[in-house]
Design an enzyme around this catalytic site. Structure first.
Site: not given
Ligand code: PMP
Length: 412
Positions: A125, A202, A205, A231, A369
């Site tokens: 991203h 990261d 998600q 999220k 993104c």
């Protein structure tokens, strides 16, 4: 479909889902962008404002004590969620993006020399690219990346050659927001650590879609891990940076202001310990409390059954799309969660997405993104349906009806 899991009962906890859009029941399939909030999270935020609202840490009065207890209690909930050694390893941020910028500015920049390298992957991203680009521009360091295979998984054969004595950080996503690929996080951490290279994960998600043991920061041994509250069924404006205590204690502040200091004089200041050192100013208090409520709710779910249900929906939708003419799925890695990205050879994603809305179907249309991912697969944009445990077969059917409608409109 999982027999043990009652998606309808779960769905009933989310007031926003019980509405019609353009006269059709809402099929909310944009969970990768943000998740909806269960009533318990809405109630926690409302309760805070209705009963406990005050600024934290400084107050000597009752409301201030309650607000502080709520905020610090949420930190302990995050610690439990990630199985961090200590709540002092949990820094509240505004979200994934701010967490990565914090690490880029406070941890990495002071260590970078011209010619040093930051390793990422081809599926990041922009939030896990641009902060490193800024650090490179300021220091003369360079970006390297692990390329993607045609199915959207990492080409791991290239990794040994990319982890060099110049690599100062390996920053990668656990799950791709554009492709759904699940990366072998523990293996990647181990490979980097074998060369003494620190790792940032990261988890934006990943948090809502992976089992607990794959988000256990002690088991993963990652140096940093970031995610956003919104999220994982929590509010916007709140996120988490997990950092190993040894790193956080050695890092200088990034932003200065109230609440992050030990002593302030007119010409200099000394700083509080982590995590306060990184939480300058009045933080998002209600949002942190809402995130605590969201994680408590999520940890109380039968996560195995909920994720199996979500995986079954993804598998069903994938299989159905494979059978349709003119549909190309982008991202077919052996292990995926939640994300179904695709293009239609008869309609632009933005046009199709607008037609989907006529069927009450909310998906994302765009580059997500992740422009380098789009470039890798030679598409300007994709349509992206992303599943959560409150989705049902009816949502998959609505998606298929929406595609059929676009097909009819654009090919008749
Ligand atoms: N990384 C990934 C993989 C994401 O999916 C997102 C959000 N789409 C981000 C980072 C950025 O998260 P936020 O905008 O909440 O900071």
């Amino acid at each position: 479909m999982s027999e043990r899991f009652d998606a309808a009962a779960l769905r009933a906890q989310f007031p926003v889902l019980a509405q019609s859009v353009r006269g059709k029941p809402l099929a909310y399939l944009d969970n990768g962008a943000t998740t909806q909030k269960p009533q318990v999270v809405i109630d926690a935020v409302t309760h805070f404002y209705a009963h406990d609202n005050a600024n934290i840490h400084r107050a000597v009065h009752t409301l201030g004590e309650r607000a502080t207890a709520g905020y610090e209690g949420a930190r302990v909930t995050v610690q439990r969620f990630l199985n961090a050694r200590s709540e002092r390893e949990i820094v509240f941020t505004r979200g994934t993006t701010e967490g990565i910028n914090l690490v880029a500015n406070s941890f990495l920049r002071p260590r970078l020399q011209p010619g040093d390298e930051i390793l990422v992957t081809g599926m990041e991203h922009h939030a896990n690219l641009v902060p490193w680009h800024l650090a490179c521009a300021a220091t003369g360091a360079q970006m390297r990346h692990v390329p993607l295979k045609d199915d959207g998984s990492l080409d791991l054969d290239t990794l040994p050659g990319l982890l060099t004595e110049r690599t100062r950080l390996f920053a990668f996503t656990a799950v791709s927001n554009a492709l759904g690929t699940v990366n072998p996080v523990a293996q990647l951490v181990a490979l980097a650590h074998a060369r003494g290279i620190p790792v940032l994960v990261d988890a934006a998600q990943a948090v809502a879609h992976l089992p607990a043991h794959e988000l256990d920061v002690q088991a993963l041994d990652c140096d940093f891990l970031v995610f956003s509250g919104h999220k994982i069924y929590g509010p916007t404006g709140i996120g988490v940076l997990y950092g190993k205590r040894s790193h956080l204690d050695a890092m200088p502040p990034w932003q200065g202001g109230g609440d992050m200091i030990r002593e302030v004089f007119l010409d200099r200041s000394t700083f509080a310990e982590a995590p306060s050192r990184f939480e300058a100013g009045t933080p998002p208090i209600a949002e942190a409390i809402g995130l605590g409520a969201a994680l408590t709710w999520f940890m109380a779910l039968d996560r195995t059954a909920a994720l199996a249900h979500e995986d079954a929906l993804l598998a069903r939708a994938t299989e159905a799309l494979r059978a349709l003419p003119g549909v190309r799925i982008i991202g077919t890695a052996p292990r995926k969660v939640s994300v179904l990205s695709f293009v239609l050879d008869y309609a632009h994603p933005h046009d199709a997405g607008t037609f989907f809305d006529f069927e009450g179907v909310a998906v994302r249309a765009g580059h997500h993104c992740a422009q380098p991912v789009m470039a890798r697969f030679g598409v300007p944009a994709t349509l992206r349906a992303t599943f959560a445990p409150y989705n049902t077969d009816a949502d998959v059917e609505a998606l298929l009806r929406a595609i059929a409608r676009v097909h009819k409109t654009f090919t008749d």
